[in-house]
Design an enzyme around this catalytic site. Structure first.
Site, PDB file in Angstrom:
ATOM      1  N   LYS A 238      28.318  33.830 131.063  1.00 30.72           N
ATOM      2  CA  LYS A 238      27.246  34.101 130.106  1.00 30.72           C
ATOM      3  C   LYS A 238      25.994  34.634 130.810  1.00 30.72           C
ATOM      4  CE  LYS A 238      25.551  32.883 125.790  1.00 30.72           C
ATOM      5  NZ  LYS A 238      26.088  33.315 124.507  1.00 30.72           N
TER       6      LYS A 238
ATOM      7  N   GLY B 281       6.458  36.351 126.680  1.00 27.34           N
ATOM      8  CA  GLY B 281       7.861  35.999 126.906  1.00 27.34           C
ATOM      9  C   GLY B 281       7.992  34.779 127.805  1.00 27.34           C
TER      10      GLY B 281
ATOM     11  N   ARG C  77      21.267  24.972 113.877  1.00 27.51           N
ATOM     12  CA  ARG C  77      21.340  26.431 113.962  1.00 27.51           C
ATOM     13  C   ARG C  77      21.953  27.010 112.694  1.00 27.51           C
ATOM     14  NH1 ARG C  77      23.104  27.561 119.345  1.00 27.51           N
ATOM     15  NH2 ARG C  77      23.373  29.703 118.609  1.00 27.51           N
TER      16      ARG C  77
ATOM     17  N   SER D   5      28.997  35.153 115.595  1.00 27.11           N
ATOM     18  CA  SER D   5      29.664  35.809 116.716  1.00 27.11           C
ATOM     19  C   SER D   5      30.969  35.108 117.081  1.00 27.11           C
ATOM     20  CB  SER D   5      28.736  35.865 117.923  1.00 27.11           C
ATOM     21  OG  SER D   5      28.338  34.572 118.287  1.00 27.11           O
TER      22      SER D   5
ATOM     23  N   ARG E  11      24.124  40.403 119.265  1.00 31.31           N
ATOM     24  CA  ARG E  11      24.556  40.108 117.904  1.00 31.31           C
ATOM     25  C   ARG E  11      25.968  40.613 117.623  1.00 31.31           C
ATOM     26  NH1 ARG E  11      20.754  37.406 118.195  1.00 31.31           N
ATOM     27  NH2 ARG E  11      18.643  37.816 117.481  1.00 31.31           N
ATOM     28  N   ALA E  12      26.721  39.785 116.917  1.00 29.79           N
ATOM     29  CA  ALA E  12      28.009  40.239 116.383  1.00 29.79           C
ATOM     30  C   ALA E  12      27.718  40.968 115.077  1.00 29.79           C
ATOM     31  CB  ALA E  12      28.903  39.038 116.115  1.00 29.79           C
TER      32      ALA E  12
ATOM     33  N   HIS F  51      18.503  39.507 134.766  1.00 27.04           N
ATOM     34  CA  HIS F  51      19.731  38.933 134.200  1.00 27.04           C
ATOM     35  C   HIS F  51      20.267  39.904 133.158  1.00 27.04           C
ATOM     36  CE1 HIS F  51      17.221  36.836 130.883  1.00 27.04           C
ATOM     37  NE2 HIS F  51      16.654  37.905 131.333  1.00 27.04           N
TER      38      HIS F  51
END
Ligand SMILES: [Fe+2]
Length: 546
Positions: free
Chosen positions: A36, A178, A423, A504, A393-394, A11
């Protein structure tokens, strides 16, 4: 040499272009297709390539496919389970291998003119490792890769000297840290291979009550590897369905698996350090996006410095594979100095987008001052500047910015983005000011570590303090990001706070904004107060005065 790196197998399909050892472009397919993660991580989707990202990388450099010396594909089907007569066996694993073997032909079909013979397969974990040790600003480092899986392994430990990697250990499947984290993510009602960071955030609300059980199940083996015994997660916490409220039992499971991950990471790092004695560690693989674990390792572990590839997930293997092959072909590769490797537009192009959309805009004499004014007045600003970033990440090129001093901004931003309220949102801070406000690994240009907010500041910047008193900061260097630095200073002059909320620029479930159209769509759909599109400023209030 001109080398295009491609990640396609699981992915986060992505492409990266390395020319004469320099990274000139890198982008994820999701930013183009607006889907996404680009595609679902199933064997059926293995054939899907990052067509648009690859086409853009070439166009950006003014190249055509015929001019490529190599295409580096970040998976080696020769190392994977053989396709065999029944490609449906073993959960379609053979189909994945079959599609990966055919990748040169698929690549040729989406990039006419490309010579299929120039495609080189790079083992998945070698690609991850290269994205760390070759992209990092170190001449030698120990290297740790941890992800869900590659061809047959889930981990690599090695050392790099002058860009040459020596592999010291590799853990074979089914043992995978993972995949364990993915299982827990799924069990807690989040999206597997996508929402692992939500488990990390939820962990802060729980206590690691199941740590003894996880210590029994997950063990290091003393030779650089580890084993993961099957765990019946139902006995630890009730499976949460998507959308159901989370309970303390869910948070405790998240906290337990997070705590054991950190311990195991520390043990693996200690083993590696005992082999190499190196000062520096470089990391990649999806597990290296776990910034809480990274900070634990930085503080408790034997290495003085840790550099994590900002696109540590599979997208980053496009870059790693390209760097690996460029070096194999004789180029001296340079470390990366920024994650802003994606698309960008000129000021005139941005103005044309706004004119076409009939959106009134200003061109402030000083954009930093004008935006700081909006932030100081508790507005939320969509901030679109320069080239888009590679990785999840932004970092101040495609961001939502707000006043960190206002506690309600956390809830407001989570509402704007349609995210869960547990979050956190993150702060950006000038590098030279970071140590005064935050305690933890510095610098932190890619938001891959968490920091403790110093007690004197916790009440002053409530919007960015997570429930456990931490914050995942981005440090901004004036020489690299002059506009962001001036914005931070302009905000501090007005609010007394050297910190700005940076999250973001996207809404829930959508990829990050990449092009001006995405920015306008996001601005149109989300209740933000202003959009800074390059030097141009759009105010929502002005839209309704037309
Ligand atoms: Fe991977």
């Amino acid at each position: 040499m001109r080398v295009l790196g491609v990640n396609a197998v699981f992915h986060d399909p992505a492409a990266a272009l390395v020319v004469d050892g320099l990274v000139v472009a890198a982008a994820e397919e999701e930013r183009f297709t607006r889907r996404k993660h680009g595609k679902p991580p199933v064997p059926f989707a293995t054939w899907e390539l990052p067509e648009r990202a690859a086409a853009w990388c070439l166009a950006h450099a003014g190249l055509v496919p015929e001019e490529l010396d190599a295409v580096a594909y970040s998976y080696d089907p020769a190392l994977a389970p053989a396709a065999g007569p029944d490609v449906t066996a073993d959960a379609w694993e053979g189909l994945r291998t079959l599609y990966a073997e055919r990748a040169p032909r698929f690549l040729h079909s989406v990039m006419p003119g490309l010579d299929p013979a120039c495609v080189r397969f790079v083992p998945h974990h070698i690609a991850h490792a290269a994205s760390a040790h070759l992209a990092a600003p170190y001449l030698r480092s120990s290297v740790l890769v941890l992800d869900g899986r590659g061809e047959r392994a889930s981990h690599l430990a090695g050392r790099s000297v002058d860009g040459e990697l020596e592999v010291l250990a590799a853990q074979q499947l089914p043992h995978s840290l993972g995949l364990l984290y993915e299982e827990v993510t799924d069990h807690l009602g989040f999206r597997r291979s996508s929402d692992e960071y939500k488990v990390m955030a939820l962990a802060a609300y729980g206590t690691p009550s199941w740590l003894p059980k996880l210590r029994e199940a997950v063990r290091t083996t003393g030779d650089g590897g580890f084993t993961v015994a099957p765990i019946d997660l139902d006995t630890l916490a009730k499976r949460r369905r998507e959308g159901e409220r989370w309970t303390g039992e869910h948070a405790d499971l998240a906290a337990s698996v997070q705590a054991r991950l950190q311990e195991v990471l520390l043990e693996l790092a200690a083993w590696l350090h005992a082999q190499t004695g190196d000062r520096d560690l470089t990391m990649a693989g999806g597990v290296a996006l776990n910034c809480v674990a990274n900070s634990y390792l930085a503080e408790q572990g034997p290495f003085e410095r840790i550099w994590v590839q900002p696109a540590a997930g599979d997208a980053g293997t496009a870059l790693g594979a390209a760097l690996h092959v460029a070096q194999a072909l004789g180029d001296r590769v340079a470390s990366m100095s920024t994650a802003a490797l994606g698309r960008g537009w000129t000021d005139d192009e941005l103005a044309a987008w706004l004119t076409t959309a009939k959106v009134p805009y200003e061109r402030p004499a000083d954009l930093a001052e004008a935006v700081a004014e909006v932030i100081a007045a508790h507005g939320v600003v969509a901030w679109f500047q320069g080239r888009s970033e590679y990785g999840p990440r932004a970092l101040g090129h495609r961001s939502l910015l707000a006043n960190a001093g206002r506690a309600e901004n956390l809830e407001r931003l989570n509402d704007v983005k349609g995210r869960e309220q547990f979050r956190p949102v993150a702060p950006m801070v000038l590098g030279e000011r970071a140590a005064a406000v935050f305690d933890g690994p510095l610098p932190s240009p890619y938001m891959l570590f968490t920091h403790r907010v110093r007690p004197a500041w916790r009440q002053r910047i409530p919007a960015v303090v997570h429930v456990d008193g931490s914050a995942r900061i981005q440090t901004v260097e004036r020489a690299e990001e002059p506009l962001l630095a001036r914005l931070l200073e302009a905000v501090e002059r007005r609010t007394g706070l050297p910190v700005v909320v940076n999250t973001s620029l996207n809404t829930a479930g959508r990829p990050m904004v990449d092009d001006p159209r995405d920015a306008l769509e996001c601005f149109g759909a989300a209740p933000v107060d202003a959009l800074a599109l390059g030097p141009l400023l759009v105010r929502r209030a002005a839209l309704f005065r037309q």
